[in-house]
Design a protein around this motif. Structure first.
Motif, PDB file in Angstrom:
ATOM      1  N   PRO A 433      33.758  52.955  40.847  1.00 51.26           N
ATOM      2  CA  PRO A 433      33.941  51.511  40.956  1.00 51.26           C
ATOM      3  C   PRO A 433      35.420  51.120  41.005  1.00 51.26           C
ATOM      4  CG  PRO A 433      33.315  52.108  38.709  1.00 51.26           C
ATOM      5  CD  PRO A 433      33.415  53.388  39.490  1.00 51.26           C
ATOM      6  N   VAL A 434      36.073  51.406  42.109  1.00 46.74           N
ATOM      7  CA  VAL A 434      37.457  50.971  42.313  1.00 46.74           C
ATOM      8  C   VAL A 434      37.599  50.429  43.737  1.00 46.74           C
ATOM      9  CG1 VAL A 434      39.893  51.592  42.291  1.00 46.74           C
ATOM     10  CG2 VAL A 434      38.312  52.770  40.753  1.00 46.74           C
ATOM     11  N   VAL A 436      39.829  47.224  45.910  1.00 45.36           N
ATOM     12  CA  VAL A 436      40.787  46.121  45.882  1.00 45.36           C
ATOM     13  C   VAL A 436      40.722  45.437  47.244  1.00 45.36           C
ATOM     14  CG1 VAL A 436      43.190  45.467  45.433  1.00 45.36           C
ATOM     15  CG2 VAL A 436      42.249  47.519  44.350  1.00 45.36           C
ATOM     16  N   TYR A 491      43.764  49.472  48.286  1.00 46.13           N
ATOM     17  CA  TYR A 491      43.017  50.674  47.904  1.00 46.13           C
ATOM     18  C   TYR A 491      41.520  50.440  47.791  1.00 46.13           C
ATOM     19  CZ  TYR A 491      41.800  54.929  45.441  1.00 46.13           C
ATOM     20  OH  TYR A 491      41.244  56.136  45.101  1.00 46.13           O
ATOM     21  N   HIS A 567      43.615  37.581  46.144  1.00 43.90           N
ATOM     22  CA  HIS A 567      43.268  38.993  46.008  1.00 43.90           C
ATOM     23  C   HIS A 567      42.286  39.194  44.867  1.00 43.90           C
ATOM     24  CE1 HIS A 567      46.357  39.122  42.815  1.00 43.90           C
ATOM     25  NE2 HIS A 567      45.630  40.104  42.353  1.00 43.90           N
ATOM     26  N   ASP A 569      40.067  42.480  42.631  1.00 47.45           N
ATOM     27  CA  ASP A 569      39.795  43.900  42.477  1.00 47.45           C
ATOM     28  C   ASP A 569      38.622  44.097  41.543  1.00 47.45           C
ATOM     29  OD1 ASP A 569      40.864  43.672  39.846  1.00 47.45           O
ATOM     30  OD2 ASP A 569      42.860  44.217  40.543  1.00 47.45           O
ATOM     31  N   VAL A 570      38.082  45.279  41.620  1.00 47.61           N
ATOM     32  CA  VAL A 570      36.973  45.618  40.738  1.00 47.61           C
ATOM     33  C   VAL A 570      37.222  47.015  40.205  1.00 47.61           C
ATOM     34  CG1 VAL A 570      35.484  46.534  42.584  1.00 47.61           C
ATOM     35  CG2 VAL A 570      34.458  45.590  40.531  1.00 47.61           C
ATOM     36  N   GLY A 571      36.962  47.196  38.946  1.00 47.78           N
ATOM     37  CA  GLY A 571      37.136  48.494  38.307  1.00 47.78           C
ATOM     38  C   GLY A 571      35.897  48.809  37.488  1.00 47.78           C
ATOM     39  N   PRO A 572      36.002  49.781  36.617  1.00 46.48           N
ATOM     40  CA  PRO A 572      34.828  50.211  35.851  1.00 46.48           C
ATOM     41  C   PRO A 572      34.207  49.092  35.010  1.00 46.48           C
ATOM     42  CG  PRO A 572      36.629  51.788  35.642  1.00 46.48           C
ATOM     43  CD  PRO A 572      37.187  50.593  36.344  1.00 46.48           C
TER      44      PRO A 572
ATOM     45  N   ARG B 440      52.669  45.348  45.785  1.00 45.99           N
ATOM     46  CA  ARG B 440      51.508  46.181  45.461  1.00 45.99           C
ATOM     47  C   ARG B 440      51.968  47.341  44.589  1.00 45.99           C
ATOM     48  NH1 ARG B 440      48.840  46.743  51.397  1.00 45.99           N
ATOM     49  NH2 ARG B 440      47.600  48.313  50.343  1.00 45.99           N
ATOM     50  N   LEU B 442      51.166  50.755  43.156  1.00 43.61           N
ATOM     51  CA  LEU B 442      50.267  51.837  43.536  1.00 43.61           C
ATOM     52  C   LEU B 442      49.953  52.728  42.331  1.00 43.61           C
ATOM     53  CD1 LEU B 442      51.933  52.658  46.972  1.00 43.61           C
ATOM     54  CD2 LEU B 442      50.103  51.029  46.448  1.00 43.61           C
ATOM     55  N   ASP B 444      50.560  55.634  41.664  1.00 49.43           N
ATOM     56  CA  ASP B 444      51.623  56.539  41.203  1.00 49.43           C
ATOM     57  C   ASP B 444      52.735  55.762  40.497  1.00 49.43           C
ATOM     58  OD1 ASP B 444      52.884  55.270  43.273  1.00 49.43           O
ATOM     59  OD2 ASP B 444      53.354  57.065  44.421  1.00 49.43           O
ATOM     60  N   GLN B 518      49.425  40.438  35.310  1.00 51.12           N
ATOM     61  CA  GLN B 518      48.294  41.375  35.338  1.00 51.12           C
ATOM     62  C   GLN B 518      48.600  42.602  34.486  1.00 51.12           C
ATOM     63  OE1 GLN B 518      46.698  41.994  39.437  1.00 51.12           O
ATOM     64  NE2 GLN B 518      48.057  40.328  40.014  1.00 51.12           N
ATOM     65  N   ARG B 557      43.251  50.412  34.308  1.00 59.82           N
ATOM     66  CA  ARG B 557      42.470  49.345  34.950  1.00 59.82           C
ATOM     67  C   ARG B 557      41.330  49.917  35.776  1.00 59.82           C
ATOM     68  NH1 ARG B 557      39.327  46.582  36.384  1.00 59.82           N
ATOM     69  NH2 ARG B 557      39.286  44.857  37.876  1.00 59.82           N
ATOM     70  N   PHE B 558      41.618  51.003  36.495  1.00 52.93           N
ATOM     71  CA  PHE B 558      40.657  51.469  37.494  1.00 52.93           C
ATOM     72  C   PHE B 558      40.033  52.824  37.170  1.00 52.93           C
ATOM     73  CE2 PHE B 558      43.502  48.642  39.971  1.00 52.93           C
ATOM     74  CZ  PHE B 558      42.563  47.716  40.366  1.00 52.93           C
ATOM     75  N   GLY B 559      40.668  53.571  36.281  1.00 54.65           N
ATOM     76  CA  GLY B 559      40.126  54.895  35.983  1.00 54.65           C
ATOM     77  C   GLY B 559      40.532  55.930  37.014  1.00 54.65           C
ATOM     78  N   GLY B 560      41.354  55.568  37.978  1.00 52.20           N
ATOM     79  CA  GLY B 560      41.733  56.489  39.068  1.00 52.20           C
ATOM     80  C   GLY B 560      41.797  55.693  40.349  1.00 52.20           C
ATOM     81  N   GLY B 561      42.869  55.866  41.108  1.00 53.99           N
ATOM     82  CA  GLY B 561      43.021  55.084  42.334  1.00 53.99           C
ATOM     83  C   GLY B 561      43.329  53.632  42.026  1.00 53.99           C
ATOM     84  N   GLY B 562      42.943  52.778  42.947  1.00 56.89           N
ATOM     85  CA  GLY B 562      43.185  51.348  42.776  1.00 56.89           C
ATOM     86  C   GLY B 562      44.622  50.964  43.024  1.00 56.89           C
ATOM     87  N   GLU B 563      44.904  49.692  42.864  1.00 57.55           N
ATOM     88  CA  GLU B 563      46.269  49.197  42.961  1.00 57.55           C
ATOM     89  C   GLU B 563      46.251  47.764  42.455  1.00 57.55           C
ATOM     90  OE1 GLU B 563      47.338  47.568  47.189  1.00 57.55           O
ATOM     91  OE2 GLU B 563      46.204  49.393  47.493  1.00 57.55           O
ATOM     92  N   LEU B 564      47.386  47.306  41.970  1.00 58.56           N
ATOM     93  CA  LEU B 564      47.494  45.919  41.521  1.00 58.56           C
ATOM     94  C   LEU B 564      48.303  45.149  42.553  1.00 58.56           C
ATOM     95  CD1 LEU B 564      48.239  46.453  37.724  1.00 58.56           C
ATOM     96  CD2 LEU B 564      46.057  45.838  38.770  1.00 58.56           C
ATOM     97  N   ILE B 565      47.789  44.006  42.933  1.00 61.81           N
ATOM     98  CA  ILE B 565      48.450  43.182  43.938  1.00 61.81           C
ATOM     99  C   ILE B 565      48.964  41.906  43.294  1.00 61.81           C
ATOM    100  CG2 ILE B 565      48.131  41.868  46.073  1.00 61.81           C
ATOM    101  CD1 ILE B 565      45.992  43.836  46.886  1.00 61.81           C
ATOM    102  N   GLY B 566      50.220  41.616  43.525  1.00 61.41           N
ATOM    103  CA  GLY B 566      50.764  40.334  43.100  1.00 61.41           C
ATOM    104  C   GLY B 566      51.229  39.577  44.324  1.00 61.41           C
TER     105      GLY B 566
END
Lengths: 727, 727
Positions: A433-434, A436, A491, A567, A569-572, B440, B442, B444, B518, B557-566
């Motif tokens: 569940p990731v 964006v 992502y 924007h 997003d969805v996560g766990p 964004r 990421l 990493d 965020q 936030r995501f547990g793996g992957g994802g990204e935060l967008i501002g």
């Protein structure tokens, strides 16, 4: 609702029917070369040396790639290299590749490459691979086990001890191929800044990550651009030969395109063949007490996502039933065959064919109606199937009762000689569940959505458009959902596991709501009302007699130009634990068998899908029917046959897929909409569930009508004829 | 502060010095053709016909574009067509264009095109154009007036009546060229989906809009990609020949690249030559009472942004002074010369040369020190220059006092024979306050920023990186600010008018703050503290002993992957009214003249810029020094000379720009930082202000030291020698 729940015209319909929609194979980039892959003719062989000098010298050849060129790369899954290193592990494994000015030259060059092979004993299939002293496919995988999953609950010994009857059966499921219309296609362009890859990939962000790891790049140096896909079904999930094309382009210093033939794609990925041994203890009233399962899956030469398939299979074999005592073991087994990977409802059709057939046999032996037996044992809503998984989130009896009603089970299955069967499936789906997403409202009042979901015919762009349209009350025509481009789109974990409507749908809904809040703030100020007094209608904000269009709102915010960005997003957090949802598919089949030939005619098939809420009902029905047809394929026709390690069914002449003539005379899909899914408007994923009930329903119809219970798929005329003969 | 206010290494430094930075001319796209433009040899001519058949038949020629091919297009500015229609209006106007496989073939083809011209009487300059019965450049522009602006305040008649002294002088300013190192370059690729244009354009979103209008496309069908620019200075603002290349690519059905020669770029755009008549009434104590101005600007054959230049000039001639009674008229005049457009501080150098020279002459005639006269009349902070403009937002005396101190004005200007002058300028700058940005974060832990500002050497990517770094306390190395790409980067009005640090800087700061909120929410939950207790440090959130890196926050936030967008945007609310800021530039010059030759040596130049807050001090100093050098160019050397409508100074041999040897022996820039600008950390725009004081300061230094007041630029040795002779 105005947009959700309506079967609007697909947003990509005109592009698709006019041929304007571009697929990877349609693309050309400047200075592009064409690549071809030299493949191993042996199932298992040591590569003592490769002499590519003649090929490299052929006019028009720009680069020949062999293992020497990739010494700086890192393998991704279980030792799978970019191109074969010291050993080839299946017939068809890439051992060298050529990039040339045209395809013909590339093909000619392949013939000039001399590979010095030392043939090795091969592990030809599951039995050969798990036999004592079997040749090892990978030295670091003793017993050729590439992945193993055990699920335990209660006390299996006590379970069997408390059972009044114990049944044991073994089933097999063939290797099958996805047969997407579009074979795998990749273009790679290597520059000093990084690499751009156009690919028919379902999971752009995963491929980006893999390429970055393999070549020691930062993920942002890898740009994945995904045109339309001509079908996926899992065959284009994870990373396939993108790294090979990247390595070839890196060496050629020019862009390279490789488009697989169908035969090459069949050697690229397939569904795991399986053997499933089941032992189930029940009370005489049909209450299930204990289940033991031993599952072997034929993964082939490299792992791909074999371990994940084993993990899912070990759970999916339990059906959506309350079983106090469980022990299941699923092993993914390396063999010297092409690699198996994801395929629509991974691990499920194999084990659900087994478990539902098995349950039907139990019903028969106990003299209980198959529907009643299932209703008795179904998990209740919220009830746990096994530890560490989220409880059942769907109302299973409502689906089965819908099926019983729609199929007229009670009347038709009771008729003398009725060849009618039914089956149920529930799979833990939704995957990671990731997601964006982003929406941008432009000064002309139109909206562009950025979502990393790939459009492979499933209609995701249409569904996302509907979700946005509903949230903002904005006409579909004003909304554009583009393709995935990791440089542009935020992502997204993947497009697979029936997840996009639920997860990307939620992310895009949140993005639309973020935008809506911005619009309402502007509207409230402009119209001098509270934002709660504003209604959205057809791209405008309405308060009493006053009206401010979205276009005017952007104009008001910026005075000219500008854009509003939302924007989400969805996560766990969406469900707290996995699965994100249970995917529910049930079906009933009626068959008529030509006893002279053994040929089965599927006369009627009714499929029931609990979709929570159908965002696009016709799309759901289309997905369900497509899944059912795919199920008909592996039930009646399809199998990849190997002889001496060689795939002998590499094309439509030898590999029989369902044709229009195979569509059941009566073919119905019923959607169950309890609005209890975690996605937008209560939706849950669908499109895989329709696949799993077909084989056990047909097999049971055959058994109930003709008295032969076949445990091995497909139900070819020969196999049925022999079974009828042997009766 | 840790990042803002520090002269960090430019983020594009390594790419620039290693040659990895790509400019439009460096790019090649697949199947690309090369284009060349056939230009009118007449300043004014009717085109009776074009025979392009021989050119079209030349092997290697793919398309020849003439007016027949653009009958479906719409003109953009004041009748400027994609390519000349029935008339050519200046020597150098595109009348046809060729796309061929290579440049040589395209050039050869040009020679084969026969154009049947009927020469027409030409309006050779301002005087000829505004004369009675002058030939009309455009039939719909009577009197050849392409734009007119009048500024009025008070009662000009009463003002002069109340004045004790009235002075009247007339000044002229030459046509000059920007001379960016990179000439204009464009690649266009037309597909059925729309058009992609790579261009050395400063204002991608404006060009996008123009191309959409011209070709009847939606703005989103036009994708503008902007590589690095090799200098702009306004020469690449607005739309230049992008539409021509688009039309040629549309006809050729292949991508086309056109790279201008320097001579061609000089014919593409230049600064308006000007004549400025000033009449100023003062009290004997130096208090200014009234000003009348009549400004004529030589716009050339097409309007470009000539009307806007006139609008600005009509205000900018007022200087930053309190003048109760005003009437200024500024006219942009069509002439049969190449079109003039934006040039660093549009309209300002011309009128500020005039008004500041004029003020100095008044000071001299009244016997008042020039610095004192200015201090006496300066607008106070908040005071209005003229109706409908935001009041002065800078502290003018603080800049002048800084200049007086840094230049040692009181001591050095009083010396006998001192050839020292000073001048002040304030321009209403900042342009349209519409910028949208996105950041964004990421998985990493690195951040990618999306801003539509174009990097043309001014350092915008560095400054935006600093603003983000400061907001998030994230190391510069973790931040990437990409180039403008209208498909990817959100809307930005333009890169010009010194606006990017203030406006895009604010948008990106808001985007970073959105992201920060965020992050803090995630951090507060993870560290179990209130978000107010969290400090950001080097890409991590710190609360007491606890620490959560940004990377971990995304992971959490995501547990793996994802990204935060501002995201962040800025609109007119930033200041409520225009200008967004006043740009302040002052300077003092000391000269030494060789009386034998008339050659001026600029021995010392001190420039003062009120930048509000220097985000990157060295960058500001670099911009200011560059602007001063450009001012030295038009003051001492530069002029585009036309003979019979033909530009005879089309290259560095004939067009003299400042050389390193022309850098003043003493050259100093002082930044004033009162942190009172509307941008991030109190910044206001700069980089144009340094240009405007140079000419009047040098001219006044010459007058004060050598007794000759020259009213016409440039101060060539001949002109100075003749003036000295005539004394």
């Amino acid at each position: 609702m105005k947009y959700v729940g309506r079967s609007i015209a697909r947003v990509d319909a005109v592009d698709k029917v006019t041929g304007r929609a571009k697929f990877t194979g349609d693309l050309n980039v400047p200075g592009m070369l064409h690549g071809k892959i030299l493949r191993s003719p042996y199932p298992h062989a040591r590569i003592r040396g490769i002499d590519a000098s003649k090929a490299a010298a052929l006019p028009g050849v720009v680069a020949v790639l062999t293992s020497k060129d990739i010494s700086d790369t890192r393998p991704i899954y279980s030792g799978r290299p970019v191109i074969a290193l010291d050993k080839a592990r299946y017939i068809g494994e890439p051992v060298a590749a050529v990039a040339a000015e045209d395809i013909r030259t590339a093909e000619d060059a392949l013939a000039l490459i001399r590979v010095d092979y030392e043939e090795l004993p091969a592990a030809a299939g599951i039995d050969a691979a798990i036999a004592k002293d079997a040749p090892l496919v990978h030295d670091d995988a003793p017993g050729n086990i590439c992945g193993h999953e055990r699920v335990e609950k209660g006390d299996i010994q006590r379970g069997f001890a408390e059972s009044e009857e114990i049944f044991e059966d073994t089933f097999t499921f063939p290797m099958v191929y996805h047969y997407a219309l579009e074979p795998h296609s990749v273009i790679a362009q290597w520059t000093e800044e990084g690499v751009t890859v156009y690919s028919s990939a379902q999971h752009p962000f995963q491929v980006r990550g893999d390429i970055a790891k393999i070549f020691g790049l930062r993920p942002t140096q890898v740009r994945m651009v995904i045109p339309f896909l001509g079908g996926g079904f899992g065959s284009k999930s994870y990373t396939k030969f993108e790294p090979l094309v990247v390595a070839l382009a890196r060496k050629a210093k020019r862009p390279v395109k490789i488009v697989n033939s169908v035969a090459e794609s069949m050697l690229t990925v397939r569904r795991h063949g399986a053997r499933v041994r089941l032992k189930t203890g029940v009370k005489r009233d049909g209450t299930i007490v204990a289940r033991e399962a031993e599952i072997h899956l034929d993964t082939g030469g490299y792992a791909d996502n074999g371990p994940q398939v084993a993990t899912r299979a070990a759970t999916r074999v339990l059906g959506p039933y309350r079983i106090p005592h469980i022990r299941t073991d699923a092993s993914a087994v390396y063999t010297n065959k092409s690699s198996a990977g994801s395929f629509r409802a991974i691990g499920a059709p194999q084990v659900i064919f087994a478990s539902e057939s098995h349950l039907d046999m139990i019903a028969e032996r106990l003299g209980i109606d198959p529907a009643e037996l299932r209703l008795k044992n179904f998990l209740k809503k919220g009830e746990e199937l096994r530890p560490k998984l989220r409880g059942m989130d769907a109302d299973l009896p409502s689906s089965l009762k819908t099926l019983v009603r729609a199929s007229e089970w009670r009347r038709r299955s009771k008729k003398k000689g009725a060849a009618m069967g039914l089956a149920c499936g529930a799979t833990n789906a939704g995957a990671t569940p990731v997601s964006v997403a982003m929406v941008r409202l432009l000064p002309d009042g139109t909206l562009t959505a950025y979502a990393g979901s790939t459009e492979m015919g499933q209609g995701v762009r249409t569904v996302l458009s509907q979700i946005i349209a509903e949230e903002l009350n904005l006409p579909i025509e004003a909304i554009e959902v583009g393709g995935a481009d990791t440089k542009v789109t935020p992502y997204d974990a993947s497009t697979g596991s029936s997840r996009s409507t639920t997860l990307m749908g939620t992310a895009i809904q949140r993005a639309a709501r973020d935008l809506k809040q911005q619009l309402l703030r502007i509207g409230a100020e402009a119209l001098r009302v509270k934002s709660g007094q504003i209604q959205l209608l057809d791209g405008a904000m309405i308060a009493g007699e006053m009206r401010l269009t979205f276009k005017e709102a952007v104009e008001r915010r910026f005075g000219g130009g500008g854009e509003l960005i939302g924007h989400g997003d969805v996560g766990p957090e969406i469900t707290g634990s996995l699965p994100v949802f249970w995917e529910i598919g049930m079906g009933s089949a009626e068959v008529c068998v030509d006893k002279e030939t053994g040929e089965i005619a599927l006369t009627r098939y009714v499929s029931v899908a609990d979709v929570g809420k159908a965002i696009h009902p016709e799309g759901c029905v289309g997905q369900e029917e497509g899944a059912s047809m795919m199920g008909i394929g592996h039930t009646l026709f399809e199998q990849m046959i190997y002889e001496d390690g060689q795939l002998v069914t590499a094309g439509l002449i030898d590999y029989r897929v369902p044709r229009f003539a195979d569509v059941p005379a009566e073919f119905e899909t019923v959607l169950v909409e309890n609005e209890d899914g975690p996605g937008p408007h209560g939706a849950r994923g669908m499109g895989e569930g329709g696949l799993v009930a077909v084989a056990p329903a047909i097999t049971s119809a055959l058994a109930r009508g003709y008295g032969v219970r076949i445990r091995d798929l497909p139900l070819t005329p020969e196999r049925v004829w022999r079974a009828l003969k042997a009766k």
